[in-house]
Design a protein around this motif. Sequence first.
Motif, PDB file in Angstrom:
ATOM      1  N   PRO A  69      42.858  33.143  45.492  1.00 24.94           N
ATOM      2  CA  PRO A  69      42.151  32.479  44.387  1.00 24.94           C
ATOM      3  C   PRO A  69      40.814  33.125  44.069  1.00 24.94           C
ATOM      4  O   PRO A  69      40.442  33.253  42.894  1.00 24.94           O
ATOM      5  CB  PRO A  69      41.949  31.043  44.891  1.00 24.94           C
ATOM      6  CG  PRO A  69      42.990  30.853  45.918  1.00 24.94           C
ATOM      7  CD  PRO A  69      43.205  32.198  46.541  1.00 24.94           C
ATOM      8  N   ARG A  72      41.607  36.410  42.263  1.00 24.71           N
ATOM      9  CA  ARG A  72      42.064  36.151  40.894  1.00 24.71           C
ATOM     10  C   ARG A  72      40.899  35.743  39.989  1.00 24.71           C
ATOM     11  O   ARG A  72      40.769  36.224  38.874  1.00 24.71           O
ATOM     12  CB  ARG A  72      43.140  35.070  40.909  1.00 24.71           C
ATOM     13  CG  ARG A  72      43.959  35.000  39.674  1.00 24.71           C
ATOM     14  CD  ARG A  72      45.059  33.957  39.760  1.00 24.71           C
ATOM     15  NE  ARG A  72      45.842  34.068  40.980  1.00 24.71           N
ATOM     16  CZ  ARG A  72      46.056  33.080  41.837  1.00 24.71           C
ATOM     17  NH1 ARG A  72      45.577  31.882  41.607  1.00 24.71           N
ATOM     18  NH2 ARG A  72      46.770  33.270  42.917  1.00 24.71           N
ATOM     19  N   SER A  73      40.035  34.861  40.486  1.00 22.98           N
ATOM     20  CA  SER A  73      38.904  34.434  39.666  1.00 22.98           C
ATOM     21  C   SER A  73      37.921  35.581  39.446  1.00 22.98           C
ATOM     22  O   SER A  73      37.327  35.700  38.372  1.00 22.98           O
ATOM     23  CB  SER A  73      38.200  33.233  40.293  1.00 22.98           C
ATOM     24  OG  SER A  73      37.680  33.553  41.559  1.00 22.98           O
ATOM     25  N   VAL A  76      39.408  37.738  36.663  1.00 20.62           N
ATOM     26  CA  VAL A  76      39.256  37.115  35.344  1.00 20.62           C
ATOM     27  C   VAL A  76      37.807  37.201  34.876  1.00 20.62           C
ATOM     28  O   VAL A  76      37.539  37.550  33.721  1.00 20.62           O
ATOM     29  CB  VAL A  76      39.754  35.649  35.370  1.00 20.62           C
ATOM     30  CG1 VAL A  76      39.362  34.911  34.110  1.00 20.62           C
ATOM     31  CG2 VAL A  76      41.256  35.613  35.552  1.00 20.62           C
ATOM     32  N   SER A 105      40.786  33.716  28.647  1.00 19.35           N
ATOM     33  CA  SER A 105      40.632  33.960  30.085  1.00 19.35           C
ATOM     34  C   SER A 105      41.031  32.730  30.893  1.00 19.35           C
ATOM     35  O   SER A 105      41.714  32.851  31.917  1.00 19.35           O
ATOM     36  CB  SER A 105      39.186  34.341  30.403  1.00 19.35           C
ATOM     37  OG  SER A 105      38.840  35.546  29.775  1.00 19.35           O
ATOM     38  N   LEU A 106      40.609  31.550  30.436  1.00 20.02           N
ATOM     39  CA  LEU A 106      40.995  30.320  31.137  1.00 20.02           C
ATOM     40  C   LEU A 106      42.500  30.098  31.092  1.00 20.02           C
ATOM     41  O   LEU A 106      43.116  29.764  32.113  1.00 20.02           O
ATOM     42  CB  LEU A 106      40.281  29.116  30.518  1.00 20.02           C
ATOM     43  CG  LEU A 106      38.814  28.959  30.874  1.00 20.02           C
ATOM     44  CD1 LEU A 106      38.193  27.830  30.062  1.00 20.02           C
ATOM     45  CD2 LEU A 106      38.649  28.706  32.356  1.00 20.02           C
ATOM     46  N   TYR A 109      44.110  32.596  33.410  1.00 21.03           N
ATOM     47  CA  TYR A 109      43.886  32.254  34.811  1.00 21.03           C
ATOM     48  C   TYR A 109      44.840  31.147  35.256  1.00 21.03           C
ATOM     49  O   TYR A 109      45.483  31.245  36.301  1.00 21.03           O
ATOM     50  CB  TYR A 109      42.435  31.828  35.031  1.00 21.03           C
ATOM     51  CG  TYR A 109      42.162  31.412  36.453  1.00 21.03           C
ATOM     52  CD1 TYR A 109      41.955  32.374  37.427  1.00 21.03           C
ATOM     53  CD2 TYR A 109      42.129  30.077  36.815  1.00 21.03           C
ATOM     54  CE1 TYR A 109      41.724  32.008  38.736  1.00 21.03           C
ATOM     55  CE2 TYR A 109      41.892  29.700  38.122  1.00 21.03           C
ATOM     56  CZ  TYR A 109      41.687  30.669  39.081  1.00 21.03           C
ATOM     57  OH  TYR A 109      41.468  30.302  40.376  1.00 21.03           O
ATOM     58  N   PHE A 110      44.931  30.091  34.465  1.00 25.79           N
ATOM     59  CA  PHE A 110      45.800  28.980  34.853  1.00 25.79           C
ATOM     60  C   PHE A 110      47.275  29.362  34.783  1.00 25.79           C
ATOM     61  O   PHE A 110      48.072  28.931  35.605  1.00 25.79           O
ATOM     62  CB  PHE A 110      45.509  27.745  34.002  1.00 25.79           C
ATOM     63  CG  PHE A 110      44.183  27.125  34.318  1.00 25.79           C
ATOM     64  CD1 PHE A 110      43.895  26.676  35.596  1.00 25.79           C
ATOM     65  CD2 PHE A 110      43.203  27.009  33.351  1.00 25.79           C
ATOM     66  CE1 PHE A 110      42.673  26.104  35.906  1.00 25.79           C
ATOM     67  CE2 PHE A 110      41.977  26.445  33.648  1.00 25.79           C
ATOM     68  CZ  PHE A 110      41.709  25.993  34.921  1.00 25.79           C
ATOM     69  N   ALA A 112      48.482  32.412  35.322  1.00 24.16           N
ATOM     70  CA  ALA A 112      48.723  33.261  36.493  1.00 24.16           C
ATOM     71  C   ALA A 112      48.775  32.416  37.772  1.00 24.16           C
ATOM     72  O   ALA A 112      49.584  32.681  38.667  1.00 24.16           O
ATOM     73  CB  ALA A 112      47.635  34.327  36.612  1.00 24.16           C
ATOM     74  N   THR A 113      47.942  31.390  37.851  1.00 28.00           N
ATOM     75  CA  THR A 113      47.948  30.512  39.016  1.00 28.00           C
ATOM     76  C   THR A 113      49.269  29.776  39.128  1.00 28.00           C
ATOM     77  O   THR A 113      49.842  29.669  40.210  1.00 28.00           O
ATOM     78  CB  THR A 113      46.787  29.501  38.920  1.00 28.00           C
ATOM     79  OG1 THR A 113      45.565  30.221  38.832  1.00 28.00           O
ATOM     80  CG2 THR A 113      46.739  28.609  40.146  1.00 28.00           C
TER      81      THR A 113
END
Length: 121
Positions: A69, A72-73, A76, A105-106, A109-110, A112-113
Amino acid sequence: MNIKRQLSRTITILAVCSVVFLLTDPTSVPVLILIVPFVLIFLLIMNLWRLVTNLWVESQGVGPPGDMPRKRSGMVLGLMITLILVLQSLGQLTLRDIFTIGILSLIGYFYATRLMTKGSG
């Protein structure tokens, strides 16, 4: 990842980035060389984010639940800031662009999560 190794990697990227900025003249280098500083800035932001978050996790005494995490963050955040810098250097940055890059980007990110958790479960 080991904190000392992360710190040395961040310092190395910062040193390379500084050398590139000091030794290149944007008006006299080939176009492909102009991409190098943006790649270095992305790597620097990503590694700096991971270093700071790893130091924070270690200082809180929380065991490392996993580096993914934070990685990943950091990716991003680095991509978002680098895209904003690219648009600014081209003279095309507006407030709407910043808002759009932030929203995309948000969402990325979500998305990809969810893909990572769905693939591992």
